[in-house]
Design an enzyme around this catalytic site. Sequence first.
Site, PDB file in Angstrom:
ATOM      1  N   HIS A  20     -61.374  41.499  49.311  1.00  0.00           N
ATOM      2  CA  HIS A  20     -61.692  42.228  48.093  1.00  0.00           C
ATOM      3  C   HIS A  20     -60.425  42.554  47.311  1.00  0.00           C
ATOM      4  O   HIS A  20     -59.455  43.038  47.874  1.00  0.00           O
ATOM      5  CB  HIS A  20     -62.449  43.515  48.455  1.00  0.00           C
ATOM      6  CG  HIS A  20     -62.949  44.250  47.269  1.00  0.00           C
ATOM      7  ND1 HIS A  20     -62.984  45.618  47.231  1.00  0.00           N
ATOM      8  CD2 HIS A  20     -63.436  43.828  46.076  1.00  0.00           C
ATOM      9  CE1 HIS A  20     -63.476  46.019  46.074  1.00  0.00           C
ATOM     10  NE2 HIS A  20     -63.754  44.937  45.356  1.00  0.00           N
ATOM     11  N   ASP A  28     -53.909  24.995  34.605  1.00  0.00           N
ATOM     12  CA  ASP A  28     -53.620  23.695  34.033  1.00  0.00           C
ATOM     13  C   ASP A  28     -52.313  23.186  34.644  1.00  0.00           C
ATOM     14  O   ASP A  28     -51.608  23.939  35.313  1.00  0.00           O
ATOM     15  CB  ASP A  28     -53.568  23.776  32.504  1.00  0.00           C
ATOM     16  CG  ASP A  28     -52.464  24.658  31.957  1.00  0.00           C
ATOM     17  OD1 ASP A  28     -51.360  24.735  32.563  1.00  0.00           O
ATOM     18  OD2 ASP A  28     -52.683  25.272  30.900  1.00  0.00           O
ATOM     19  N   HIS A  96     -50.145  35.643  27.685  1.00  0.00           N
ATOM     20  CA  HIS A  96     -49.786  34.548  28.589  1.00  0.00           C
ATOM     21  C   HIS A  96     -48.580  34.927  29.439  1.00  0.00           C
ATOM     22  O   HIS A  96     -48.514  34.580  30.626  1.00  0.00           O
ATOM     23  CB  HIS A  96     -49.512  33.275  27.790  1.00  0.00           C
ATOM     24  CG  HIS A  96     -49.241  32.075  28.630  1.00  0.00           C
ATOM     25  ND1 HIS A  96     -50.160  31.574  29.528  1.00  0.00           N
ATOM     26  CD2 HIS A  96     -48.162  31.274  28.732  1.00  0.00           C
ATOM     27  CE1 HIS A  96     -49.662  30.520  30.136  1.00  0.00           C
ATOM     28  NE2 HIS A  96     -48.437  30.318  29.674  1.00  0.00           N
ATOM     29  N   TYR A 118     -53.384  26.696  27.541  1.00  0.00           N
ATOM     30  CA  TYR A 118     -53.691  28.001  28.156  1.00  0.00           C
ATOM     31  C   TYR A 118     -54.974  27.984  28.993  1.00  0.00           C
ATOM     32  O   TYR A 118     -55.635  29.007  29.156  1.00  0.00           O
ATOM     33  CB  TYR A 118     -53.758  29.109  27.097  1.00  0.00           C
ATOM     34  CG  TYR A 118     -52.527  29.182  26.269  1.00  0.00           C
ATOM     35  CD1 TYR A 118     -51.355  29.729  26.780  1.00  0.00           C
ATOM     36  CD2 TYR A 118     -52.506  28.687  24.962  1.00  0.00           C
ATOM     37  CE1 TYR A 118     -50.193  29.786  26.019  1.00  0.00           C
ATOM     38  CE2 TYR A 118     -51.354  28.744  24.196  1.00  0.00           C
ATOM     39  CZ  TYR A 118     -50.199  29.292  24.731  1.00  0.00           C
ATOM     40  OH  TYR A 118     -49.056  29.349  23.978  1.00  0.00           O
ATOM     41  N   ALA A 119     -55.312  26.846  29.552  1.00  0.00           N
ATOM     42  CA  ALA A 119     -56.526  26.706  30.361  1.00  0.00           C
ATOM     43  C   ALA A 119     -56.266  27.189  31.780  1.00  0.00           C
ATOM     44  O   ALA A 119     -56.126  26.402  32.717  1.00  0.00           O
ATOM     45  CB  ALA A 119     -57.012  25.266  30.353  1.00  0.00           C
ATOM     46  N   ASN A 120     -56.161  28.502  31.918  1.00  0.00           N
ATOM     47  CA  ASN A 120     -55.879  29.141  33.197  1.00  0.00           C
ATOM     48  C   ASN A 120     -56.773  30.360  33.341  1.00  0.00           C
ATOM     49  O   ASN A 120     -57.055  31.041  32.352  1.00  0.00           O
ATOM     50  CB  ASN A 120     -54.412  29.599  33.250  1.00  0.00           C
ATOM     51  CG  ASN A 120     -53.450  28.493  32.895  1.00  0.00           C
ATOM     52  OD1 ASN A 120     -53.315  27.529  33.611  1.00  0.00           O
ATOM     53  ND2 ASN A 120     -52.780  28.649  31.757  1.00  0.00           N
TER      54      ASN A 120
END
Length: 129
Positions: A20, A28, A96, A118-120
């Site tokens: 947890h 990316d 970012h 920014y595909a994170n």
Amino acid sequence: MRRSGLWHPRLAAVVAGLRHTETIVLADPGLPIPPEVETIDLVWARDEPALLPVLAALAAELVVEQALIAQELTDSRLLRGLDEHLGSVPLKRTSHEDFKVLCRTSRAVVRTGETTPYANVILTAGVPF
């Protein structure tokens, strides 16, 4: 061999071992990964695998309490996909630069082939009760 779910041995082990509030990052290929954080490298070609199918596989196995993305992510296709795969999970945003700092405390970074800027996403593990 498993009948369904994650078949990548290391990825399945990391997901099963998350406690947890611990985090796992879907990234990316351009996200700088701190050397002290485990990298699970899935990328085998440009855009392969894409981020959303990997997210779908993880979301099916992991109780996600929260997701975090960079404010700079504006791609409507990815944003719709995040909403679709995460359902009612709160989706928060940060810069970012702050995102990269938060990656340092993650259990692992899963590197996809997604080339959308920014595909994170950072997924925070929840509990099933």
